[in-house]
Design a protein around this motif. Structure first.
Motif, short mmCIF file in Angstrom:
data_model
loop_
_atom_site.label_atom_id
_atom_site.label_comp_id
_atom_site.label_asym_id
_atom_site.label_seq_id
_atom_site.Cartn_x
_atom_site.Cartn_y
_atom_site.Cartn_z
N LEU A 28 2.57 7.12 6.58
CA LEU A 28 3.12 5.81 5.76
C LEU A 28 1.93 5.03 7.41
CD1 LEU A 28 5.59 3.83 5.19
CD2 LEU A 28 6.56 4.75 6.98
N SER A 29 2.13 5.43 8.32
CA SER A 29 0.65 4.03 9.47
C SER A 29 -0.18 4.20 9.16
CB SER A 29 0.95 5.52 10.73
OG SER A 29 0.16 4.54 11.41
N PHE A 30 -1.07 5.47 7.75
CA PHE A 30 -2.30 4.75 7.54
C PHE A 30 -2.47 4.02 6.01
CE2 PHE A 30 -5.14 5.57 4.04
CZ PHE A 30 -6.36 6.18 4.67
N LEU A 31 -1.03 3.97 5.68
CA LEU A 31 -0.84 2.95 4.36
C LEU A 31 -0.81 1.39 4.71
CD1 LEU A 31 1.09 5.07 2.26
CD2 LEU A 31 -1.19 4.46 2.04
N LEU A 32 0.12 1.21 6.02
CA LEU A 32 0.28 -0.05 6.17
C LEU A 32 -0.97 -0.41 7.02
CD1 LEU A 32 2.65 -1.83 7.31
CD2 LEU A 32 2.80 -0.25 9.79
N LYS A 33 -1.35 0.63 7.96
CA LYS A 33 -2.51 -0.66 8.24
C LYS A 33 -4.03 -0.40 7.05
CE LYS A 33 -2.81 2.97 12.56
NZ LYS A 33 -3.13 3.72 13.51
N ALA A 34 -4.00 0.04 5.30
CA ALA A 34 -4.85 -0.06 5.19
C ALA A 34 -4.83 -1.29 4.90
CB ALA A 34 -4.54 0.92 4.38
N LEU A 35 -2.96 -1.71 4.12
CA LEU A 35 -2.57 -2.65 3.94
C LEU A 35 -2.59 -3.85 4.22
CD1 LEU A 35 -0.56 -4.30 1.88
CD2 LEU A 35 1.43 -3.68 3.02
N ILE A 36 -2.48 -3.75 5.21
CA ILE A 36 -2.84 -4.85 7.23
C ILE A 36 -4.75 -5.71 6.86
CG2 ILE A 36 -3.31 -5.42 9.07
CD1 ILE A 36 -0.98 -3.59 9.36
N ALA A 37 -5.22 -4.64 6.78
CA ALA A 37 -6.85 -4.76 6.78
C ALA A 37 -6.90 -5.37 5.21
CB ALA A 37 -7.82 -3.15 6.27
N LEU A 38 -6.51 -4.98 4.00
CA LEU A 38 -6.27 -5.47 3.06
C LEU A 38 -6.26 -7.06 2.72
CD1 LEU A 38 -7.01 -4.90 -0.72
CD2 LEU A 38 -4.99 -4.75 -0.78
N ILE A 39 -4.62 -7.20 3.10
CA ILE A 39 -4.61 -9.04 3.43
C ILE A 39 -5.52 -9.19 4.19
CG2 ILE A 39 -2.78 -9.94 3.70
CD1 ILE A 39 -0.09 -8.34 3.67
N ILE A 40 -6.50 -8.80 5.26
CA ILE A 40 -7.23 -9.49 6.40
C ILE A 40 -8.81 -10.19 5.12
CG2 ILE A 40 -8.58 -9.59 7.64
CD1 ILE A 40 -6.89 -8.14 9.27
N LEU A 41 -8.65 -8.89 4.14
CA LEU A 41 -9.67 -9.03 3.47
C LEU A 41 -9.34 -10.14 2.25
CD1 LEU A 41 -11.05 -5.77 2.85
CD2 LEU A 41 -12.13 -7.07 3.72
N ILE A 42 -8.14 -10.10 2.25
CA ILE A 42 -7.96 -10.89 0.56
C ILE A 42 -7.94 -12.38 1.16
CG2 ILE A 42 -6.38 -12.54 -0.74
CD1 ILE A 42 -5.79 -8.72 -0.79
N VAL A 43 -7.16 -12.54 2.41
CA VAL A 43 -7.45 -14.35 3.42
C VAL A 43 -8.89 -14.28 3.67
CG1 VAL A 43 -7.30 -15.47 5.40
CG2 VAL A 43 -4.98 -13.60 3.87
#
Length: 339
Positions: A28-43
């Motif tokens: 879950l921690s890994f997925l959360l970090k990956a999601l945050i990184a993806l959101i940053i990339l999209i922004v």
């Protein structure tokens, strides 16, 4: 090492009172970090697209070259290109969303202008004409085009139009019957054709325009002018004007009015005594009964004709020679018939 020593060493390396994380928490921690990184990339990506669009749009405005002349219409400026000095005048009207009509018609204009005076009108929101906040219903569009022609002292002409100009044209020839000597449609729309009651996602199109994603989509799409006979300079200008005018507020307002404009035209027909010719697609699979729809329009005309040509909706991009040649022959026959 003895068992007692091993246990002692293990205790010394383990934090007192803290159990190891379960596997599901680690995932879950890994997925959360990956999601945050993806959101940053999209922004970041959207930010770059937005900035590139703003910079490119400003740069391209200085590269767009003038053509034609600007005439006063309803307190604004409408661009009109005139080519040729023939005794008879042809007024060209574009299809919906044609970003640079005078350039888009260039191949056909070059074929017609040795014999006619050709006038390509760019309605508001098209080509180099101003934008407008005025509702894009048929009445306003027709009135504005007529005002442009009046400004140029053009009061007798053949009206030739592509696509949705068939809807505006049927209204135009009824309002200004004494000015229009013939109507010619190039794969022109018919008021009763099906599939026009579409609700366009205007908000999504506006977002594409403002965010720069619309530019990105155009850049990633196939070149619509590839393989056509336009020179490279003209192609470049049309691409820039497409990026400038696509999904503009004026264009979106006209899009919103497409279906109401079709409905309003259903009560109209072309005058019986008006020469009427249609150049239409031979194999239009997108609209049911495409050929019969046009045949129905000419059935009461004193001199009506439907000619089918192989090609896509923009027939004048590839069949400009055939259109010009057959149009000239048709007009000669129409004159003989009227004598």
């Amino acid at each position: 090492m003895k068992l007692r020593e091993i246990m002692k060493w293990k205790k010394s390396t383990t934090t007192p009172g803290k159990e190891p994380k379960p596997l599901w928490k680690k995932i879950l921690s890994f997925l959360l970090k990956a999601l945050i990184a993806l959101i940053i990339l999209i922004v970041v990506f959207l930010g770059v697209v937005y900035i590139v669009n703003k910079v490119s749009s400003k740069s391209e405005l200085g590269k767009i070259q003038s053509y034609g002349q600007l005439v006063p219409v309803d307190g604004k400026k409408m661009n009109v290109l005139i080519q040729g000095e023939g005794e008879e005048t042809i007024v060209l009207l574009p299809g919906f969303g044609t970003s640079a009509p005078a350039l888009d018609f260039k191949l056909l204009i070059d074929e017609l202008s040795p014999f006619y005076k050709v006038v390509a009108v760019e309605p508001f929101g098209y080509g180099l004409s101003d934008a407008t906040d005025k509702e894009r219903n048929t009445a306003n569009i027709v009135s504005e085009v007529h005002e442009a022609l009046q400004s140029l002292n053009i009061d007798r002409y053949i009206l030739m139009g592509h696509s949705i100009a068939g809807i505006y044209g049927i209204d135009y020839v009824n309002k200004y019957e004494n000015e229009v000597s013939a109507f010619v449609g190039i794969d022109s729309s018919v008021p009763t054709q099906g599939g026009m009651d579409v609700e366009f996602p205007l908000g999504a199109f506006k977002l594409l325009k403002n965010s720069g994603l619309g530019r990105l989509m155009v850049k990633m799409s196939a070149d619509p002018y590839d393989g056509l006979a336009f020179d490279d300079a003209t192609k470049k200008q049309m691409r820039m004007l497409t990026l400038k005018n696509s999904y503009s507020p004026t264009t979106l307002n006209e899009m919103k009015n497409i279906y109401p404009n079709f409905v309003a035209a259903r009560s109209l027909s072309f005058p019986n005594n008006l020469p009427l010719m249609f150049f239409i697609q031979e194999n239009n699979t997108g609209v049911k009964g495409w050929i019969p729809l046009h045949e129905e329009q000419i059935k009461d005309s004193v001199f009506g004709k439907v000619m089918t040509l192989e090609g896509d909706h923009y027939l004048h991009h590839t069949k400009y020679k055939e259109i010009a040649e057959n149009f000239r022959m048709y007009m000669e026959e129409a004159k003989k018939t009227s004598r």
